[in-house]
Write a protein that holds these residues in place. Structure first.
Motif, mmCIF file in Angstrom:
data_model
loop_
_atom_site.group_PDB
_atom_site.id
_atom_site.type_symbol
_atom_site.label_atom_id
_atom_site.label_comp_id
_atom_site.label_asym_id
_atom_site.label_seq_id
_atom_site.Cartn_x
_atom_site.Cartn_y
_atom_site.Cartn_z
ATOM 1 N N GLY A 15 0.797 -1.221 0.000
ATOM 2 C CA GLY A 15 0.000 0.000 0.000
ATOM 3 C C GLY A 15 0.827 1.266 0.000
ATOM 4 N N GLY A 16 2.113 1.133 0.194
ATOM 5 C CA GLY A 16 2.997 2.285 0.235
ATOM 6 C C GLY A 16 3.412 2.773 -1.143
ATOM 7 N N SER A 17 4.294 3.768 -1.147
ATOM 8 C CA SER A 17 4.741 4.399 -2.393
ATOM 9 C C SER A 17 6.255 4.515 -2.431
ATOM 10 N N SER A 62 -0.639 -4.695 -15.336
ATOM 11 C CA SER A 62 -0.588 -4.938 -13.889
ATOM 12 C C SER A 62 -0.301 -3.680 -13.070
ATOM 13 N N VAL A 63 0.174 -2.615 -13.723
ATOM 14 C CA VAL A 63 0.521 -1.395 -12.974
ATOM 15 C C VAL A 63 -0.340 -0.200 -13.369
ATOM 16 N N LYS A 64 -1.197 -0.363 -14.349
ATOM 17 C CA LYS A 64 -2.052 0.756 -14.788
ATOM 18 C C LYS A 64 -2.895 1.263 -13.626
ATOM 19 N N GLY A 65 -2.910 2.594 -13.484
ATOM 20 C CA GLY A 65 -3.674 3.209 -12.404
ATOM 21 C C GLY A 65 -2.914 3.325 -11.102
ATOM 22 N N ARG A 66 -1.774 2.653 -11.005
ATOM 23 C CA ARG A 66 -0.967 2.714 -9.773
ATOM 24 C C ARG A 66 0.391 3.379 -9.998
ATOM 25 N N PHE A 67 0.975 3.150 -11.172
ATOM 26 C CA PHE A 67 2.295 3.706 -11.494
ATOM 27 C C PHE A 67 2.151 4.829 -12.517
ATOM 28 N N THR A 68 3.043 5.814 -12.409
ATOM 29 C CA THR A 68 3.078 6.916 -13.370
ATOM 30 C C THR A 68 4.516 7.158 -13.798
ATOM 31 N N ILE A 69 4.741 7.135 -15.097
ATOM 32 C CA ILE A 69 6.067 7.422 -15.628
ATOM 33 C C ILE A 69 6.095 8.843 -16.172
ATOM 34 N N SER A 70 7.236 9.508 -15.978
ATOM 35 C CA SER A 70 7.423 10.861 -16.517
ATOM 36 C C SER A 70 8.897 11.045 -16.850
ATOM 37 N N ARG A 71 9.187 12.067 -17.608
ATOM 38 C CA ARG A 71 10.586 12.332 -17.951
ATOM 39 C C ARG A 71 10.837 13.815 -18.067
ATOM 40 N N ASP A 72 12.081 14.180 -17.794
ATOM 41 C CA ASP A 72 12.559 15.545 -17.962
ATOM 42 C C ASP A 72 13.596 15.490 -19.069
ATOM 43 N N LEU A 85 1.567 -0.002 -3.728
ATOM 44 C CA LEU A 85 2.462 -1.119 -4.040
ATOM 45 C C LEU A 85 1.963 -2.417 -3.429
ATOM 46 N N LYS A 86 2.202 -3.505 -4.172
ATOM 47 C CA LYS A 86 1.787 -4.842 -3.768
ATOM 48 C C LYS A 86 3.012 -5.740 -3.646
ATOM 49 N N PRO A 87 2.926 -6.802 -2.884
ATOM 50 C CA PRO A 87 4.071 -7.724 -2.790
ATOM 51 C C PRO A 87 4.528 -8.242 -4.152
ATOM 52 N N GLU A 88 3.605 -8.408 -5.082
ATOM 53 C CA GLU A 88 3.981 -8.903 -6.410
ATOM 54 C C GLU A 88 4.736 -7.870 -7.245
ATOM 55 N N ASP A 89 4.867 -6.641 -6.735
ATOM 56 C CA ASP A 89 5.693 -5.641 -7.406
ATOM 57 C C ASP A 89 7.166 -5.794 -7.029
ATOM 58 N N THR A 90 7.455 -6.682 -6.085
ATOM 59 C CA THR A 90 8.829 -6.907 -5.662
ATOM 60 C C THR A 90 9.670 -7.429 -6.820
ATOM 61 N N ALA A 91 10.776 -6.739 -7.101
ATOM 62 C CA ALA A 91 11.636 -7.094 -8.229
ATOM 63 C C ALA A 91 12.827 -6.142 -8.262
ATOM 64 N N VAL A 92 13.777 -6.463 -9.126
ATOM 65 C CA VAL A 92 14.812 -5.497 -9.476
ATOM 66 C C VAL A 92 14.281 -4.680 -10.649
ATOM 67 N N TYR A 93 14.317 -3.384 -10.497
ATOM 68 C CA TYR A 93 13.807 -2.474 -11.528
ATOM 69 C C TYR A 93 14.985 -1.895 -12.307
ATOM 70 N N VAL A 118 13.437 -3.217 -5.448
ATOM 71 C CA VAL A 118 12.212 -2.769 -4.799
ATOM 72 C C VAL A 118 11.600 -3.983 -4.106
ATOM 73 N N THR A 119 11.398 -3.869 -2.795
ATOM 74 C CA THR A 119 10.818 -4.950 -2.023
ATOM 75 C C THR A 119 9.568 -4.444 -1.308
ATOM 76 N N VAL A 120 8.455 -5.120 -1.557
ATOM 77 C CA VAL A 120 7.189 -4.751 -0.933
ATOM 78 C C VAL A 120 6.813 -5.869 0.037
ATOM 79 N N SER A 121 6.895 -5.556 1.315
ATOM 80 C CA SER A 121 6.673 -6.583 2.330
ATOM 81 C C SER A 121 6.311 -5.939 3.660
ATOM 82 N N SER A 122 5.485 -6.646 4.418
ATOM 83 C CA SER A 122 5.132 -6.164 5.753
ATOM 84 C C SER A 122 6.062 -6.778 6.794
#
Length: 122
Positions: A15-17, A62-72, A85-93, A118-122
């Motif tokens: 649930g975090g960011s 799987s990330v639509k509505g939760r993640f936003t990409i932008s660039r400068d 964020l969900k536990p299934e988002d855990t990965a190397v990005y 990125v690790t999503v865990s309680s």
């Protein structure tokens, strides 16, 4: 040569960011596309989100509505804001820059960052 340096990964509760950043350095004239991929243990590397120089974006379902990409474009930097964020988002990005034009190369090249965990865990 071109280098991509990522930052912003870490441990977060469900649930975090988190906000990832990736800065491309070198004698860069133009970057056509930038994006983020992720790879979980035992799985292939998959696209999370991409953005063209004209700001057109695409996202994995799987990330639509939760993640936003932008660039400068002035800073050759891409960001990924990750919410709910969900536990299934855990990965190397991994950050990706495609169609990179530099003065010493006749054809554009593609480059990858070293990855950030990125690790999503309680």
């Amino acid at each position: 040569q071109v280098q991509l340096v990522e930052s912003g990964g870490g441990l977060v509760q469900p649930g975090g960011s988190l906000r990832l950043s990736c800065a491309a350095s070198g004698s860069i004239l133009n970057i056509y596309t930038m994006g983020w991929y992720r790879q979980a243990p035992g799985k292939q590397r998959d696209l999370v989100a991409g953005i063209l120089s004209g700001a057109s974006t695409n996202y994995a379902n799987s990330v639509k509505g939760r993640f936003t990409i932008s660039r400068d474009n002035a800073k050759n930097t891409v960001y990924l804001q990750m919410n709910s964020l969900k536990p299934e988002d855990t990965a190397v990005y991994y950050c990706y820059a495609g169609g990179v034009t530099i003065p010493t190369m006749t054809t554009p090249g593609d480059y990858w960052g070293q990855g950030t965990q990125v690790t999503v865990s309680s």
